[in-house]
Structures are given as C-alpha cells and as structure tokens.
Design a protein around this motif. Structure first.
Motif, short mmCIF file in Angstrom:
data_model
loop_
_atom_site.label_atom_id
_atom_site.label_comp_id
_atom_site.label_asym_id
_atom_site.label_seq_id
_atom_site.Cartn_x
_atom_site.Cartn_y
_atom_site.Cartn_z
N GLU A 64 -14.07 23.88 -29.72
CA GLU A 64 -15.14 24.74 -29.38
C GLU A 64 -14.48 26.18 -28.88
OE1 GLU A 64 -18.66 24.70 -29.52
OE2 GLU A 64 -18.42 22.87 -30.53
N LYS A 65 -12.92 26.06 -28.92
CA LYS A 65 -12.41 27.15 -28.53
C LYS A 65 -12.41 27.65 -27.07
CE LYS A 65 -11.84 29.43 -33.16
NZ LYS A 65 -10.91 28.34 -33.65
N GLU A 66 -12.69 26.58 -26.31
CA GLU A 66 -12.85 26.95 -25.12
C GLU A 66 -11.34 26.69 -24.16
OE1 GLU A 66 -16.94 25.07 -23.28
OE2 GLU A 66 -15.37 23.44 -24.26
N ILE A 67 -10.32 26.01 -25.20
CA ILE A 67 -8.99 26.22 -24.84
C ILE A 67 -8.30 26.48 -26.04
CG2 ILE A 67 -9.36 24.36 -22.88
CD1 ILE A 67 -8.12 22.23 -24.74
N ASN A 68 -6.92 26.79 -25.79
CA ASN A 68 -6.18 27.06 -27.09
C ASN A 68 -5.29 26.10 -27.49
OD1 ASN A 68 -3.75 27.32 -25.35
ND2 ASN A 68 -4.30 29.51 -24.87
N GLU A 69 -4.67 26.23 -28.44
CA GLU A 69 -3.75 25.10 -29.00
C GLU A 69 -2.74 24.69 -27.84
OE1 GLU A 69 -3.56 23.19 -31.96
OE2 GLU A 69 -5.10 24.23 -33.11
N ARG A 70 -2.09 25.73 -27.33
CA ARG A 70 -0.75 25.55 -26.45
C ARG A 70 -1.46 24.60 -25.10
NH1 ARG A 70 2.20 30.38 -23.59
NH2 ARG A 70 -0.06 30.74 -22.84
N GLU A 71 -2.54 25.05 -24.48
CA GLU A 71 -3.14 24.63 -23.75
C GLU A 71 -3.41 23.06 -24.09
OE1 GLU A 71 -5.18 28.24 -21.28
OE2 GLU A 71 -6.37 26.99 -22.96
N ALA A 72 -3.92 22.77 -25.03
CA ALA A 72 -4.27 21.40 -25.84
C ALA A 72 -3.17 20.53 -25.74
CB ALA A 72 -4.99 21.47 -27.10
N GLY A 73 -2.17 21.17 -26.27
CA GLY A 73 -0.74 20.41 -26.38
C GLY A 73 -0.32 19.95 -25.09
N TRP A 74 -0.39 20.78 -23.87
CA TRP A 74 0.10 20.57 -22.77
C TRP A 74 -0.71 19.15 -22.21
CZ3 TRP A 74 -0.20 25.92 -21.01
CH2 TRP A 74 0.95 26.76 -21.40
N LEU A 75 -2.03 19.22 -22.42
CA LEU A 75 -3.06 18.28 -21.81
C LEU A 75 -2.80 17.02 -22.70
CD1 LEU A 75 -6.21 20.55 -21.60
CD2 LEU A 75 -4.73 19.33 -19.64
N ASN A 76 -2.53 17.19 -23.99
CA ASN A 76 -2.40 15.98 -24.90
C ASN A 76 -0.97 15.28 -24.52
OD1 ASN A 76 -4.81 15.82 -26.30
ND2 ASN A 76 -4.11 17.48 -27.62
N ALA A 77 -0.16 16.16 -24.22
CA ALA A 77 1.27 15.59 -23.71
C ALA A 77 1.23 14.70 -22.42
CB ALA A 77 2.42 16.65 -23.46
N ILE A 78 0.22 14.90 -21.56
CA ILE A 78 -0.06 14.47 -20.31
C ILE A 78 -0.81 12.88 -20.71
CG2 ILE A 78 -1.28 14.26 -17.93
CD1 ILE A 78 -0.72 17.38 -17.82
N VAL A 79 -1.69 13.08 -21.42
CA VAL A 79 -2.27 12.03 -21.95
C VAL A 79 -1.48 11.00 -22.54
CG1 VAL A 79 -4.30 11.13 -23.71
CG2 VAL A 79 -4.72 13.06 -22.22
N ALA A 80 -0.59 11.52 -23.55
CA ALA A 80 0.39 10.61 -24.03
C ALA A 80 1.09 9.84 -23.36
CB ALA A 80 1.18 11.60 -25.11
N SER A 81 1.48 10.48 -22.29
CA SER A 81 2.24 9.87 -20.97
C SER A 81 1.71 8.70 -20.58
CB SER A 81 3.04 11.08 -20.16
OG SER A 81 3.73 10.49 -19.24
N ALA A 82 0.47 8.94 -20.08
CA ALA A 82 -0.46 8.09 -19.44
C ALA A 82 -0.63 6.86 -20.56
CB ALA A 82 -1.82 8.58 -19.17
#
Length: 104
Positions: A64-82
């Motif tokens: 929905e373009k509420e966040i950008n690719e870079r932000e999604a990458g940071w959030l996804n990295a945290i999810v991956a760590s968990a």
C-alpha cells in the motif's frame, strides 16, 4: 601519564565522531514506527503467532506504499532474527529503531 592522556583524547574523539558514522536508523514513516512498536511487543513476548501477523502487516503496508522498501527491509530483518529464535536481538533491534526516532 602521557598514555592516559592519549587514551582519553582518543576516546573523546571516537565519541565525538560516533554520531557521524551513520550508526542507527534514520527517520522513518509513522507506519514504520507503528509496526516497530508492535514488533517490539511481539518479540518481547516471544510470540510466534503474532510475529506472523506483523509479517503480514509489513507486507501489506509495503504494498500500500505506507512504508518504503528500505523500511520494510529493516523490519523484515528483525522478523527474520526472531524467526531464527534470536528473540533478544530482535527485541533490542526493534527498540533501537524506535529510540532512534525520538527527538525528530
């Protein structure tokens, strides 16, 4: 005495330059901040079920373009760590993302 002065000046220089080194997260969108709060809570509680919900929220917010690719990458990295069971690291990183937004 000279070694102590040199050490003190070196530490002082490093502490001065540290904020300029690019450490930390830059300003993020309000939606990313909101997701990071949810992610912090989920990681702190070690909830794998809620982690899936946050992952879905990241994906939909990106679409929905509420966040950008870079932000999604940071959030996804945290999810991956968990997802790897590194709950403490994921919790700390989510908190760091939130803390880096204060005062902006």
């Amino acid at each position: 005495m000279r070694n102590q002065n040199t050490l003190f000046l070196t530490i002082l220089l490093l502490l001065t330059l540290l904020p300029l080194s690019g450490c930390g997260y830059p300003a993020v969108s309000p939606k990313t901040y909101e997701i990071s709060k949810a992610l912090y809570s989920v990681c702190n509680q070690k909830s794998t079920d809620r982690l899936k919900t946050v992952q879905t929220l990241i994906d939909s917010s990106l679409k929905e373009k509420e966040i950008n690719e870079r932000e999604a990458g940071w959030l996804n990295a945290i999810v991956a760590s968990a997802n790897k069971g590194n709950w403490e690291t994921a919790t700390q990183e989510a908190r760091r993302l939130m803390e880096d937004q204060t005062g902006r």
